[in-house]
Design a protein around this motif. Structure first.
Motif, short mmCIF file in Angstrom:
data_model
loop_
_atom_site.label_atom_id
_atom_site.label_comp_id
_atom_site.label_asym_id
_atom_site.label_seq_id
_atom_site.Cartn_x
_atom_site.Cartn_y
_atom_site.Cartn_z
N PHE A 149 -89.36 -12.81 -50.59
CA PHE A 149 -90.11 -12.85 -51.84
C PHE A 149 -91.52 -12.33 -51.61
CE2 PHE A 149 -86.65 -15.73 -52.44
CZ PHE A 149 -86.31 -15.61 -53.79
N SER A 150 -92.05 -11.67 -52.62
CA SER A 150 -93.36 -11.04 -52.50
C SER A 150 -94.47 -12.08 -52.47
CB SER A 150 -93.60 -10.10 -53.68
OG SER A 150 -93.74 -10.84 -54.89
N LEU A 151 -95.61 -11.67 -51.96
CA LEU A 151 -96.78 -12.55 -51.97
C LEU A 151 -97.21 -12.86 -53.40
CD1 LEU A 151 -98.76 -10.98 -49.02
CD2 LEU A 151 -98.03 -13.37 -49.14
N ASP A 152 -97.06 -11.91 -54.30
CA ASP A 152 -97.40 -12.17 -55.70
C ASP A 152 -96.57 -13.32 -56.24
OD1 ASP A 152 -99.34 -10.24 -55.85
OD2 ASP A 152 -98.02 -8.71 -56.71
N TYR A 153 -95.28 -13.35 -55.88
CA TYR A 153 -94.45 -14.45 -56.36
C TYR A 153 -94.83 -15.77 -55.70
CZ TYR A 153 -90.58 -17.22 -58.02
OH TYR A 153 -89.84 -18.21 -58.63
N THR B 248 -83.74 -12.86 -56.34
CA THR B 248 -84.83 -12.34 -57.17
C THR B 248 -85.73 -13.45 -57.68
OG1 THR B 248 -83.57 -12.52 -59.24
CG2 THR B 248 -83.34 -10.46 -57.98
N GLU B 249 -86.90 -13.01 -58.12
CA GLU B 249 -87.87 -13.95 -58.68
C GLU B 249 -87.35 -14.58 -59.97
OE1 GLU B 249 -91.41 -11.60 -59.05
OE2 GLU B 249 -91.54 -11.22 -56.89
N ASN B 250 -86.70 -13.77 -60.79
CA ASN B 250 -86.15 -14.31 -62.04
C ASN B 250 -85.12 -15.40 -61.76
OD1 ASN B 250 -87.70 -12.60 -63.54
ND2 ASN B 250 -86.02 -11.30 -64.24
N ARG B 251 -84.28 -15.18 -60.75
CA ARG B 251 -83.27 -16.19 -60.44
C ARG B 251 -83.92 -17.44 -59.87
NH1 ARG B 251 -78.54 -17.58 -62.56
NH2 ARG B 251 -77.35 -18.88 -61.10
N ALA B 252 -84.96 -17.28 -59.07
CA ALA B 252 -85.69 -18.44 -58.54
C ALA B 252 -86.33 -19.23 -59.67
CB ALA B 252 -86.74 -17.99 -57.53
N ASP B 253 -86.89 -18.52 -60.65
CA ASP B 253 -87.45 -19.20 -61.83
C ASP B 253 -86.38 -20.04 -62.52
OD1 ASP B 253 -89.86 -17.98 -61.40
OD2 ASP B 253 -89.82 -16.73 -63.19
N TYR B 254 -85.23 -19.41 -62.74
CA TYR B 254 -84.14 -20.07 -63.45
C TYR B 254 -83.69 -21.34 -62.74
CZ TYR B 254 -79.32 -20.63 -65.22
OH TYR B 254 -78.16 -21.13 -65.74
N MET B 255 -83.65 -21.30 -61.41
CA MET B 255 -83.16 -22.45 -60.65
C MET B 255 -84.18 -23.57 -60.55
SD MET B 255 -80.10 -21.45 -60.00
CE MET B 255 -79.35 -22.33 -58.63
N THR B 256 -85.45 -23.25 -60.60
CA THR B 256 -86.48 -24.29 -60.44
C THR B 256 -86.97 -24.87 -61.76
OG1 THR B 256 -88.19 -22.57 -60.31
CG2 THR B 256 -87.33 -23.42 -58.23
N MET B 257 -86.99 -24.07 -62.79
CA MET B 257 -87.56 -24.51 -64.05
C MET B 257 -86.46 -24.74 -65.10
SD MET B 257 -90.76 -24.98 -63.95
CE MET B 257 -92.38 -24.45 -63.38
N PRO B 258 -86.45 -25.91 -65.77
CA PRO B 258 -87.52 -26.92 -65.79
C PRO B 258 -87.32 -28.11 -64.85
CG PRO B 258 -86.04 -27.32 -67.59
CD PRO B 258 -85.48 -26.12 -66.85
N ARG B 259 -86.39 -28.02 -63.88
CA ARG B 259 -86.18 -29.19 -63.01
C ARG B 259 -87.46 -29.61 -62.30
NH1 ARG B 259 -80.47 -28.00 -59.89
NH2 ARG B 259 -81.11 -25.83 -60.04
N MET B 260 -88.28 -28.61 -61.94
CA MET B 260 -89.54 -28.92 -61.26
C MET B 260 -90.40 -29.88 -62.06
SD MET B 260 -92.74 -26.41 -60.29
CE MET B 260 -91.89 -25.30 -59.20
N THR B 261 -90.41 -29.73 -63.38
CA THR B 261 -91.26 -30.58 -64.21
C THR B 261 -90.81 -32.03 -64.16
OG1 THR B 261 -89.94 -30.25 -66.23
CG2 THR B 261 -91.66 -28.64 -65.75
N ALA B 262 -89.50 -32.26 -64.08
CA ALA B 262 -89.00 -33.64 -63.99
C ALA B 262 -89.44 -34.29 -62.69
CB ALA B 262 -87.48 -33.65 -64.12
N LEU B 263 -89.36 -33.54 -61.59
CA LEU B 263 -89.78 -34.10 -60.30
C LEU B 263 -91.26 -34.40 -60.30
CD1 LEU B 263 -89.21 -34.89 -57.39
CD2 LEU B 263 -89.58 -32.49 -56.74
N SER B 264 -92.05 -33.55 -60.94
CA SER B 264 -93.50 -33.78 -60.94
C SER B 264 -93.85 -35.13 -61.54
CB SER B 264 -94.22 -32.66 -61.71
OG SER B 264 -94.08 -32.81 -63.11
N GLU B 265 -93.12 -35.52 -62.59
CA GLU B 265 -93.40 -36.81 -63.22
C GLU B 265 -92.92 -37.97 -62.35
OE1 GLU B 265 -93.94 -36.91 -67.24
OE2 GLU B 265 -92.62 -38.61 -67.65
#
Length: 760
Positions: free
Chosen positions: A171-175, A483-500
């Motif tokens: 994955f790129s540094l930008d990502y 890909t970055e799009n696939r990584a987005d799909y897999m993490t969001m929105p599950r990441m938000t639940a873990l944050s809480e």
């Protein structure tokens, strides 16, 4: 049918509005603060509103807040002023390092903290309270508003982590910077960067340049073949062309980060108060290194054993020279107090067969290869400690014994007592169970809720041992995420639940669901290719007697539902689904939701077949419950149970797995009758981990077979009032199981099947 957000449908409103009707929508904060007191009115920010910080310790945070607001307004803000203003203040009474206090009135916004990290968390709360449009600056606006409120806030757990595997796919540094930005927005503080594995070595090591010149690139492997096949129907699986190169007439795929680039990334994360924890996997998962330096393995070559790759050799001194040299450069680069070495999934067969290892084991009194791994880990730990760092490993390393000083990440959900074992041994523990927090597992209807229900501290630990549970972390392994799009799909929105879960500590899932709606709109503005909420109101396998009407309510008003009936997948040019699509002949309908920017949600393939109502059967004398056959072995498919003799039999009141079923892998066959109270088309929702198949009235209703993570599949059957033969098969391959069956009648909300419906 998938029902990710089914209970949201009754509360759908425009969550982007600051003037929403409920507190959860007026203050759509994730994670929710420790204490929030609503107030009336709002604070209006204009180009004349200064952001004031007289304390230099908060200059970084003041600058970030000013940049955020200026981007939203499209105008510069003054540094001073006497009217309505935003003030950042030092407050030594805020005892928690990450704690803060926030007060918003119509005349003044005050952010208070004792430490810069606490002030930064307060800035992120301001960001979430601002309109979602600030995330995609465009033309200048006259003003922005913040709802009046008083907040006192601090985290529950010190370890609030996200992980990213950049070794399987690069994955790129930008990502990576974008990933860090999202973590910061949701108040995470640990970024676990998995830099090396069998498939690629991603970090420049100056002492061993072939680690990156050779180990960072590969010809296509079996994982690449899988994603390239999937890319034929979903471009999110296509290998990024920018990471391909031609070498010696071959196409190679990969990349690596220079140490200078990593220093810049570390500084970027530090400005957002996020610690990057490096992982250099050892002694296993090192094929990329062994391919470049074959002398590292006991056999002088790489390869695969029965289950995992050939590891490095813990019995040769050059191995330790190599690893200590690598770790010296890693430790000099990363300021994190932790160094993660993995120590998981080690194929030890070559060790047992190597004379040098046999001699070492005899000399050191090592009884088996598990203890030999511990010998390796202990030696590496001594070196890491000599550099002032703390060692971290996956819980596999507990098997041969660990020192209390080693921190442990628990991931093996099927080893249920591993966290307690680690705590009793004195190890600090971070919870990362594969059953819940491996975000590479396919998301489904219950994924977000399952994350939200995570227990950070397991049962059966003492009060003192609870302090050893540092927090939790979600892991994104990228074998099939190129890909970055696939990584987005897999993490969001599950990441938000873990944050809480790791910040707030106290849970209110209905409130979270309401607040999440606003965050989906924010993600849209941020360009995150998140997984859209599940569509509801249908099954995957549908039946009709005369005709049926397909109605789907949109999770958000801004979404557009599009459909096809020719077997193709819906595109942005496909027709819009009408409010009621009449089905009067067998056909297949494909439906997907689209965001305004054209991001497509999951495609739902709905198959319709015509059925007569199944006639009830005559049941003589019957007893309550179902007859269950229990098979104590592993199965890949429920068909493998056919014609086998059961190890035992028992009865169950419903489709449940009693505690007496305790084999690590097993199969169950439920048999009996289902008596329905009225004639109609019934939908059944069968959630299985691993696999299951459901028959009712001798008709296949749901096929959810195979070894997989928890997946809900659904189907319909037309039933007359009365009793019908019922057959449900279920297999568990090991690692923890899920078994649920719900029903609905004529499109009603899914609900549990009453025990009284089952007889045998």
């Amino acid at each position: 049918m998938l029902r990710f957000y089914s209970s949201l449908l009754a509360v759908l409103v425009c969550a982007a509005s600051v003037q929403a009707q409920t507190p959860a929508q007026r203050y759509p904060l994730i994670p929710y603060p420790t204490s929030l007191s609503p107030a009336t009115g709002q604070f209006t920010i204009t180009a004349k509103t200064p952001v004031v910080s007289v304390d230099k310790r908060f200059s970084n945070e003041a600058g970030q807040l000013r940049t955020l607001i200026e981007a939203g307004l499209g105008q510069k803000l003054p540094m001073t002023g006497t009217g309505p203003r935003i003030v950042l203040q030092h407050d030594p009474s805020v005892t928690a390092a990450e704690g803060y206090a926030l007060t918003i009135t119509p005349q003044l916004v005050t952010l208070k903290a004792a430490q810069p990290v606490g002030m930064f968390r307060a800035v992120q709360t301001i960001r979430q309270l601002l309109p979602v449009g600030i995330e995609k600056p465009g033309k200048a606006v006259a003003s922005l508003t913040l709802p009046a409120v008083t907040i006192q806030d601090q985290p529950t757990y010190d370890w609030r982590g996200m992980h990213l595997d950049v070794s399987r796919h690069f994955f790129s540094l930008d990502y990576l910077r974008a990933y860090i930005d999202r973590m910061a927005l949701y108040k995470f503080n640990k970024f676990h960067l998995h830099l090396t594995d069998d498939q690629g070595w991603r970090l420049e090591i100056k002492a061993y340049p072939k680690l990156t010149s050779e180990g960072a690139f590969r010809t296509y492997n079996n994982q690449d073949s899988v994603v390239l096949k999937r890319a034929l129907t979903n471009p999110d699986f296509d290998l990024p062309k920018k990471f391909l190169r031609q070498q010696n007439g071959k196409t190679e795929y990969g990349g690596f980060y220079t140490q200078a680039q990593i220093r810049e990334l570390i500084a970027y994360a530090a400005a957002r108060h996020i610690e990057i924890i490096p992982e250099i996997d050892m002694p296993g998962h090192l094929s990329a290194a062994i391919n470049a330096y074959p002398m590292l393995s006991c056999t002088g070559q790489s390869g695969w054993g029965k289950t995992f790759s050939v590891p490095i050799c813990p019995c040769n001194e050059p191995t330790y020279t190599f690893m200590e040299t690598v770790l010296s450069e890693v430790i000099a680069l990363f300021p994190s107090q932790y160094v993660h070495i993995g120590a998981d999934e080690v194929e030890k067969s070559t060790w047992a067969q190597t004379p040098a290892c046999q001699e070492l084991m005899k000399r050191e009194g090592i009884k088996n290869v598990e203890e030999l791994q511990s010998y390796f880990v202990h030696r590496i730990e001594r070196f890491v400690q000599s550099k002032g760092k703390k060692l971290m490993v996956w819980d596999d390393a507990l098997e041969g014994g660990l020192k209390p000083s080693t921190a442990v990440m628990y991931w093996r959900s099927w080893v249920k007592d591993a966290p307690q074992k680690a705590a009793r041994n004195g190890n600090d523990v971070v919870m990362t169970p594969v059953s819940t927090l491996y975000f590479d597992s396919p998301p489904g209807s219950q994924s977000v809720e399952n994350v939200y229900k995570l227990a950070v501290v397991p049962e059966d630990v003492t009060t003192q041992q609870t302090q050893q549970f540092l927090g939790a972390q979600a892991n994104l392994w990228t074998e099939y995420i190129p890909t970055e799009n696939r990584a987005d799909y897999m993490t969001m929105p599950r990441m938000t639940a873990l944050s809480e879960v790791v910040w707030t500590g106290k849970k209110d899932y209905p409130s979270f669901q309401q607040r999440l709606l606003s965050h989906l709109l924010r993600m849209e503005q941020m360009g995150i290719h998140y997984r859209l909420p599940d569509l509801t109101g249908f099954a995957e396998e549908n039946v009709f007697v005369d005709k049926a009407t397909l109605r789907i309510r949109k999770p958000l008003d801004s979404y557009i539902l599009r459909y096809t009936t020719d077997g193709s997948q819906p595109q942005t040019t496909s027709p819009t689904l009408p409010d009621g699509l009449v089905i009067d002949k067998p056909q297949t309908v494909s439906v997907a939701a689209f965001t305004p920017s054209g991001v497509r949600g999951d495609v739902y393939t709905l198959r319709y077949q015509q059925q007569d109502y199944a006639k009830p059967v005559a049941v003589g004398t019957s007893k309550a419950g179902l007859q269950v056959s229990y098979f104590k072995k592993a199965f890949k498919s429920v068909k493998e149970m056919t014609d086998l003799k059961a190890d035992s039999m028992f009865t169950a009141a419903n489709l449940v797995v009693p505690p007496s079923v305790n084999a690590p892998s097993f199969g169950l066959q439920y048999r009996g009758f289902l008596t329905v109270p009225e004639t109609g088309v019934y939908s059944f929702f069968y959630t299985c981990d691993d696999g299951g198949v459901l028959h009712i009235a001798d008709r296949l209703v749901v096929d959810n077979d195979g070894n997989h993570f928890p997946i809900e599949k659904s189907g319909q059957v037309a039933l007359s009032k009365g009793a019908h033969p019922f057959s449900a098969d279920f297999i568990e391959g090991g690692g923890g199981f899920t078994l649920k069956l719900k029903y609905s009648l004529n499109g009603s909300a899914p609900q549990d099947i009453p025990d009284s419906w089952f007889t045998r």
